[in-house]
Design an enzyme around this catalytic site. Structure first.
Site, PDB file in Angstrom:
ATOM      1  CB  ILE A  18      -0.771  -0.022   1.280  1.00  0.00           C
ATOM      2  CG1 ILE A  18      -2.156  -1.213   0.886  1.00  0.00           C
ATOM      3  CG2 ILE A  18      -1.580   1.466   1.283  1.00  0.00           C
ATOM      4  CD1 ILE A  18      -2.885  -1.215   2.264  1.00  0.00           C
ATOM      5  CG  ASP A  37      10.118   0.214   3.500  1.00  0.00           C
ATOM      6  OD1 ASP A  37       9.028   0.069   3.204  1.00  0.00           O
ATOM      7  OD2 ASP A  37      10.819  -0.795   3.796  1.00  0.00           O
ATOM      8  CG  ASN A  80       1.025   2.536   4.325  1.00  0.00           C
ATOM      9  OD1 ASN A  80       0.049   1.937   4.133  1.00  0.00           O
ATOM     10  ND2 ASN A  80       2.152   1.654   3.921  1.00  0.00           N
ATOM     11  CB  SER A 131      -6.479  -2.557   9.058  1.00  0.00           C
ATOM     12  OG  SER A 131      -6.930  -3.704   9.259  1.00  0.00           O
ATOM     13  CE1 TYR A 144      -2.560  -5.458  11.112  1.00  0.00           C
ATOM     14  CE2 TYR A 144      -4.669  -6.221  11.281  1.00  0.00           C
ATOM     15  CZ  TYR A 144      -3.918  -5.373  10.479  1.00  0.00           C
ATOM     16  OH  TYR A 144      -3.981  -4.995   9.573  1.00  0.00           O
ATOM     17  CE  LYS A 148      -2.581  -2.024  11.371  1.00  0.00           C
ATOM     18  NZ  LYS A 148      -2.019  -0.749  10.793  1.00  0.00           N
ATOM     19  CB  VAL A 177      -4.499  -4.792   0.579  1.00  0.00           C
ATOM     20  CG1 VAL A 177      -3.927  -4.313  -0.656  1.00  0.00           C
ATOM     21  CG2 VAL A 177      -5.746  -4.020   1.006  1.00  0.00           C
ATOM     22  CB  THR A 179       0.478  -6.169   0.728  1.00  0.00           C
ATOM     23  OG1 THR A 179       0.002  -6.739   2.030  1.00  0.00           O
ATOM     24  CG2 THR A 179      -0.338  -5.113   0.075  1.00  0.00           C
ATOM     25  CG  ASP A 180       5.534  -9.176   0.353  1.00  0.00           C
ATOM     26  OD1 ASP A 180       4.968  -9.643  -0.467  1.00  0.00           O
ATOM     27  OD2 ASP A 180       6.576  -8.144   0.389  1.00  0.00           O
TER      28      ASP A 180
END
Length: 254
Positions: A18, A37, A80, A131, A144, A148, A177, A179-180
């Protein structure tokens, strides 16, 4: 109407997923983008692709460097970076601490640096990638889910406290999504998130649209609004449905 054109923007976790999609879309819309990053090579690759600047390192300390790299100020900050820690109460304390530090305190530290500048200037924009777990929950992932929820609460607090002083806040709450992070969620992600998963670029599109419409809550999966309404108005029905998912997950593992 909100706009990102000519904005000095920072995207944490911008090396992939993302974050990379956000960095690309913001640059395409005319923003000057600093890509942060932990993976320095990925940050540099995305920055080179979009004509931005790479700021490798921990998201919690990126604001001073980004301010300098973008010519003295930041107009748009995309918080993000995140971690998808699984497990329940049995998860180790350091796993809980990492989830709290990355998913919540990185946002707090960024706001601590940004809010005084924005209040003095009378404008600023904070985009928190939260999320759908922040509005709902996620089976198999207590750290998580809990962190969140906290990230959403902090974004709400920022908005209710500062919106009359020119600070706009957006909470982005996607479900699955591609993604990894999704690939690392294992059977729980395969059960709950994978069937309706979207591409990171679709999330970036939703963010730009949400900014244009000045919406606090950005839902790349619109059905999350309905789930959240049931959770708020019929909590026992919602919990029973989530428990059915939990039992399905347990049966699959057995």
């Amino acid at each position: 109407m909100g706009s990102v054109r000519d904005a000095r923007a920072v995207v944490t976790g911008g090396g992939a997923g993302i974050g990379a999609a956000l960095a690309r879309r913001l640059a395409a819309e005319g923003a000057r983008v600093a890509v942060n990053d932990l993976d320095a090579a990925k940050a540099r690759a995305v920055a080179a692709e979009i004509g931005g600047v790479a700021l490798p390192g921990d998201a919690s300390g990126v604001v001073p460097a980004a301010r300098g790299a973008l010519g003295g100020g930041i107009d748009l900050f995309c918080a993000n970076a995140g971690v998808g820690t699984g497990g329940g109460p049995e998860a180790a304390d350091d796993e809980w601490a990492t989830a709290w530090d990355v998913n919540v305190m990185a946002h707090v530290r960024a706001a601590r640096e940004l809010v005084p500048e924005w209040l003095e200037r009378g404008e600023g924009r904070f985009v928190a990638t939260v999320s759908a777990a922040g509005l709902l929950s996620m089976v198999g992932a207590a750290p998580y889910s809990v962190t969140k929820h906290a990230a959403l609460a902090f974004a709400e607090w920022l908005s209710l406290t500062y919106r009359h002083r020119g600070i706009a806040v957006h909470a982005v709450c996607p479900q699955g999504v591609r993604t990894d992070l999704l690939r690392a969620t294992g059977p729980a992600g395969d059960l709950v998130l994978a069937p309706g998963a979207i591409e990171p670029e679709q999330v970036a599109d939703a963010v730009v649209a949400g900014i244009a419409e000045e919406r606090f809550l950005i839902l790349p999966h619109p059905e999350v609004a309905g789930y959240s309404a049931v959770r708020a108005t019929e909590p026992d029905r919602w919990l029973a449905g989530m428990n059915r998912l939990q039992r399905t997950l347990e049966d699959g593992r057995g």
